[in-house]
Design a protein around this motif. Structure first.
Motif, mmCIF file in Angstrom:
data_model
loop_
_atom_site.group_PDB
_atom_site.id
_atom_site.type_symbol
_atom_site.label_atom_id
_atom_site.label_comp_id
_atom_site.label_asym_id
_atom_site.label_seq_id
_atom_site.Cartn_x
_atom_site.Cartn_y
_atom_site.Cartn_z
ATOM 1 N N MET A 1 0.846 -1.215 0.000
ATOM 2 C CA MET A 1 0.000 0.000 0.000
ATOM 3 C C MET A 1 0.874 1.255 0.000
ATOM 4 O O MET A 1 0.667 2.170 -0.789
ATOM 5 N N LEU A 2 1.861 1.251 0.915
ATOM 6 C CA LEU A 2 2.735 2.417 1.006
ATOM 7 C C LEU A 2 4.180 1.929 1.108
ATOM 8 O O LEU A 2 4.502 1.114 1.978
ATOM 9 N N THR A 3 5.016 2.412 0.178
ATOM 10 C CA THR A 3 6.428 2.039 0.214
ATOM 11 C C THR A 3 7.273 3.299 0.226
ATOM 12 O O THR A 3 7.270 4.061 -0.743
ATOM 13 N N GLY A 25 2.000 -2.981 4.071
ATOM 14 C CA GLY A 25 1.188 -3.771 3.146
ATOM 15 C C GLY A 25 -0.289 -3.481 3.313
ATOM 16 O O GLY A 25 -0.706 -2.882 4.308
ATOM 17 N N PRO A 26 -1.110 -3.889 2.353
ATOM 18 C CA PRO A 26 -2.553 -3.660 2.452
ATOM 19 C C PRO A 26 -3.126 -4.351 3.687
ATOM 20 O O PRO A 26 -2.723 -5.469 4.015
ATOM 21 N N GLY A 27 -4.002 -3.667 4.385
ATOM 22 C CA GLY A 27 -4.649 -4.245 5.552
ATOM 23 C C GLY A 27 -3.798 -4.245 6.805
ATOM 24 O O GLY A 27 -4.265 -4.653 7.871
ATOM 25 N N GLU A 28 -2.556 -3.784 6.703
ATOM 26 C CA GLU A 28 -1.675 -3.835 7.873
ATOM 27 C C GLU A 28 -1.804 -2.591 8.753
ATOM 28 O O GLU A 28 -2.129 -1.502 8.267
ATOM 29 N N GLY A 187 -13.594 2.316 17.093
ATOM 30 C CA GLY A 187 -13.930 2.887 15.789
ATOM 31 C C GLY A 187 -12.879 2.518 14.756
ATOM 32 O O GLY A 187 -13.196 2.104 13.637
ATOM 33 N N VAL A 188 -11.626 2.656 15.139
ATOM 34 C CA VAL A 188 -10.540 2.320 14.211
ATOM 35 C C VAL A 188 -10.569 0.828 13.895
ATOM 36 O O VAL A 188 -10.482 0.424 12.728
ATOM 37 N N ASN A 189 -10.714 0.023 14.927
ATOM 38 C CA ASN A 189 -10.744 -1.430 14.704
ATOM 39 C C ASN A 189 -11.873 -1.836 13.769
ATOM 40 O O ASN A 189 -11.707 -2.711 12.924
ATOM 41 N N ALA A 190 -13.021 -1.167 13.937
ATOM 42 C CA ALA A 190 -14.157 -1.495 13.080
ATOM 43 C C ALA A 190 -13.837 -1.175 11.621
ATOM 44 O O ALA A 190 -14.438 -1.728 10.708
ATOM 45 N N MET A 191 -12.905 -0.263 11.438
ATOM 46 C CA MET A 191 -12.558 0.115 10.059
ATOM 47 C C MET A 191 -11.413 -0.704 9.491
ATOM 48 O O MET A 191 -11.062 -0.548 8.325
ATOM 49 N N ARG A 192 -10.817 -1.540 10.315
ATOM 50 C CA ARG A 192 -9.728 -2.373 9.790
ATOM 51 C C ARG A 192 -10.310 -3.295 8.736
ATOM 52 O O ARG A 192 -11.389 -3.847 8.883
ATOM 53 N N HIS A 193 -9.551 -3.417 7.681
ATOM 54 C CA HIS A 193 -10.135 -3.996 6.477
ATOM 55 C C HIS A 193 -8.955 -4.396 5.601
ATOM 56 O O HIS A 193 -7.894 -3.753 5.655
ATOM 57 N N GLU A 194 -9.119 -5.417 4.803
ATOM 58 C CA GLU A 194 -7.965 -5.901 4.024
ATOM 59 C C GLU A 194 -7.454 -4.875 3.012
ATOM 60 O O GLU A 194 -6.287 -4.899 2.630
#
Ligand code: ATP
Ligand code: MG
Lengths: 249, 482
Positions: A1-3, A25-28, A187-194
């Motif tokens: 996702m971000l390098t 990486g994505p979802g991390e 709230g943040v955890n609920a938004m965790r997503h792959e």
């Protein structure tokens, strides 16, 4: 996702980031810890595209695009979100109008029509429930007269509204009481997503009890000097930063 | 524009009256440049005015001759040569253009941004429009509606002919001829303007607006407006237009007089967008306006203005709070950009007991412009328990512009309460960045922030006007941060 590779950045001729490498990486969820003045907020500002910060070397790839080629608002519309360490007040601009402008800017970028009033209100209902943001705060001017904790909560509300691909949270936990910390974390955890990554800047292990990171990094004097699993945060909490500085010296 | 329905039609009706009333008996003659008694006699006779009005004009002219043009410490401009101006010309028909392609592209761009519909754009820029029969019958019904209520709304010329007793009673009663240099000049040479009378107890059911009329025939340089709200009546009056107005006349010296009789209320809203000149300030309009209202017992006058135009603006809408328990309000947003200079503010003269006034002034300066607020609050000896609250805020968009606040307070009654607050702030880089980070473009960010800043005033405007005024603020400030 971000390098991020070999990132060097300066403010008014003072080098602050001095060869920073980071791969998310994505979802991390990655946490960055480090002493005051080590460059954590600077990293956040450079990522968000603040103009006072000049990138002198290195590269940042964001989900396949060269982030440094985009200006600040383009980065946001591409899905990069920064929860500010010090959220700004904008008197006379209602929180909801502000969010509507932001959402429509993003939608326009995606070739979509402006959001309907009905959909917008439904979204507001859903997302404010996530961080238990009261109607009273939603209807006020952006951050005006909000307490420190309310401002942080509003940042997470905005993040939820904008559904970014990559969110950078700069000390979102500071100024939160215990209940608010739990609410915001949930709230943040609920938004965790792959498809969504987080970079969480914090000084305190307790946030990471709630938002459990995949990786923890230590930033010192503009470089990542140590990385490790979530347990690294416990070690830092117990021992402070000096042992790392000695290790790397 | 957003004026659909009532207002629009109303305006079209009165527009006709104005146009024809003026041109039928006058050929396309133009007086030679210069100002003297015979020119004034010419104006008066062309307009078929009664003897008393001619005498009034002549007196004004002699008064003006004895006065000197004021010097304004915060305004710099080349003084007009009053003998080089022609004071009378039959109104020119605007050149009719065949299609929108002939309209200045810059003007079109601005009108697009203001969200003005194509039909409207055509009309504003003088493109021939088909006449729709339907609107005629609707228009007639609105004219009837106003007439049924006894409301008079017409051009000043028409009022002089049709309602001379009202004109004679009130003209110059609020802004006396010798009030100032420009008001004396206006009294001597005014060619037209608007007249409005609301009878006792009547609440005017629609916003009265000069908007259409002005655009059709071009304003005179020396307009004169007289608005009378009789006892217990109410009227909301809109003046001006958000579309940019160009005018070959550099000097504009209008006079507006409001009379609020016992228990009446007048809301007077202005959006002023005269051509400010190019970036160097060349070609812009000088706008020297005298606006004043007199409040009788328990009446109320609210001035709300959004000023974005003119090269030089000199304007102080004021209230004379003569009657006990009367109320005066002044809400103003004045934007200056590039080389514009604005010196605006208000005067609240408290004569009656328990009179109250509120002043909210929001200045926004950009480019190298200079924006001054000048306000006078005067509490006279009989004004027991008078109250005033003033708040003057200035927002700077650049480091090169200036904002100045000159509050004058004179209290001659110890029971008065006068409060004054003033702030100056620079538009926040942090605020702009915050917006950018949420995906909002810089121009929109500035528009949001500025409109937020001016909200208290914009909220006072009638709904449709407010939306346009917001866009106008944004346009006036495009590319102005630095
Ligand atoms: N705009 C600026 N102008 C000058 N110096 C700056 C600026 N921004 C940051 N710095 C300097 O860069 C260094 C890093 O600051 P930064 O805010 O990134 O630290 P931080 O790691 O976020 O600290 P904290 O834990 O206190 O939030 C500091 O020495 C700071 O003074
Ligand atoms: Mg920081």
């Amino acid at each position: 996702m971000l390098t991020i590779k070999n990132l060097h950045a300066q403010v008014e001729d003072t080098a602050i980031l001095k060869g920073l490498d980071l791969e998310i990486g994505p979802g991390e969820v990655h946490a960055i810890m480090g002493p005051n003045g080590s460059g954590k907020s600077t990293l956040a500002s450079v990522l968000a595209g603040r103009e006072d910060y000049e990138v002198t070397a290195g590269s940042i790839d964001f989900d396949g695009t060269d982030l440094l080629e985009l200006d600040a608002s383009e980065r946001a519309r591409e899905g990069l979100f920064l929860a500010f360490q010090y959220p700004v007040e904008i008197p006379g601009v209602s929180n909801l109008n502000f969010m509507k402008a932001a959402i429509n800017a993003k939608r326009e970028n995606q070739g979509l029509d402006a959001i309907s009033a009905k959909d917008f209100l439904a979204l507001v209902e859903e997302k404010s429930a996530l961080v238990e943001l009261s109607g009273r705060l939603r209807d006020r001017s952006v951050n005006e007269g909000f307490s420190g904790g309310e401002k942080k909560r509003n940042e997470i509300f905005q993040m939820a509204m904008l559904e970014p691909k990559m969110a950078v949270l700069d000390e979102t936990d500071s100024g939160l009481d215990i209940d608010a910390l739990r609410i915001v974390s949930e709230g943040v955890n609920a938004m965790r997503h792959e498809g969504r990554s987080f970079l969480v800047i914090t000084h305190y292990q307790r946030l990471l009890d709630h938002i459990v990171p995949d990786h923890v990094h230590v930033l010192s004097d503009g470089q990542i000097v140590k990385s490790g699993p979530k347990e690294l945060a416990f070690e830092l909490e117990a021992k402070g930063y000096d042992w790392i500085k000695e290790d790397t010296a | 524009m957003a004026y659909e329905g009532e207002d629009k039609i109303l305006e079209e009706v009165t527009g006709k009256a104005y146009e024809f009333g003026f041109t039928t008996d006058i050929d396309s003659d133009k007086a030679p440049a210069g100002l003297n008694e015979s020119i004034i006699r010419l104006i008066s006779s062309k307009k078929n005015e009664p003897e008393w009005l001619l005498e009034w004009r002549l007196k004004a002219f002699r008064t003006w001759e004895d006065m000197t043009e004021p010097e304004w410490s915060h305004l710099q401009y080349e003084k007009p040569d009053f003998q080089a101006i022609s004071y009378y010309a039959a109104p020119k028909q605007k050149k009719v253009l065949a299609s929108m392609d002939e309209v200045d592209p810059e003007l079109r761009k601005t009108m697009d941004k203001l969200g003005i519909s194509l039909e409207e754009q055509k009309r504003l820029s003088g493109v021939a429009v088909d006449f729709v029969m339907d609107s005629v019958s609707v228009a007639t019904s609105f004219k009837d509606k106003l007439a049924d209520l006894g409301i008079i709304f017409c051009s000043m010329s028409e009022a002089v002919q049709e309602h001379p007793e009202l004109v004679k009673k009130y003209i110059g009663s609020v802004v006396p001829v010798r009030d100032n240099y420009y008001s004396a000049l206006n009294a001597a040479v005014f060619t037209d303007g608007s007249f409005c009378y609301i009878p006792k107890g009547v609440k005017c059911p629609m916003e009265l607006s000069t908007y259409f009329r002005i655009n059709e025939s071009g304003t005179g340089q020396f307009e004169r407006t007289l608005l009378i709200a009789d006892e217990g009546s109410y009227v909301s009056y809109l003046e001006g237009c958000t579309a940019p107005q160009r005018d070959e006349n550099q000097l504009h010296a209008a006079v507006v007089e409001l009379v609020a009789l016992d228990d009446s209320e007048i809301k007077y809203s202005t959006v002023q967008n005269w051509y400010p000149g190019d970036e160097k300030g060349k070609g812009g309009v000088y706008n020297f306006v005298t606006k004043r209202g007199i409040c009788h017992a328990r009446s109320k006058i609210s001035w709300t203005q959004v000023e974005t135009g003119s090269a030089v603006t000199w304007k102080y809408p004021s209230c004379v709070l003569k009657g006990d328990d009367s109320v005066g309000e002044f809400y103003s947003v004045a934007v200056t950009n590039n080389m514009q200079q604005a010196d605006t503010g208000t005067k609240m003269i408290h004569l009656g007991k328990r009179t109250r006034s509120t002043i909210i002034s929001k200045g926004i300066s950009a480019g190298k412009s200079q924006n001054s607020y000048r306000g006078l609050v005067q509490i006279m000896p009989n004004a027991d328990h008078a109250r005033n609250f003033s708040q003057c805020d200035s927002l700077l968009m650049t480091d090169r512009c200036g904002a100045h606040t000159f509050p004058y307070i004179e209290t001659k009654n110890p029971t008065a309460q006068v409060e004054h607050e003033a702030t100056t702030s620079k538009i926040g880089e942090d605020q702009i960045f915050y917006c950018l980070q949420r995906g909002i473009e810089e121009e929109q960010a500035i528009s949001l922030i500025v409109n937020g800043y001016a909200k208290e005033v914009l909220n006072k405007l009638p709904m449709e006007f407010a939306v346009e005024a917001q866009k106008l603020l944004a346009i006036s400030l495009e590319g102005s941060v630095g």
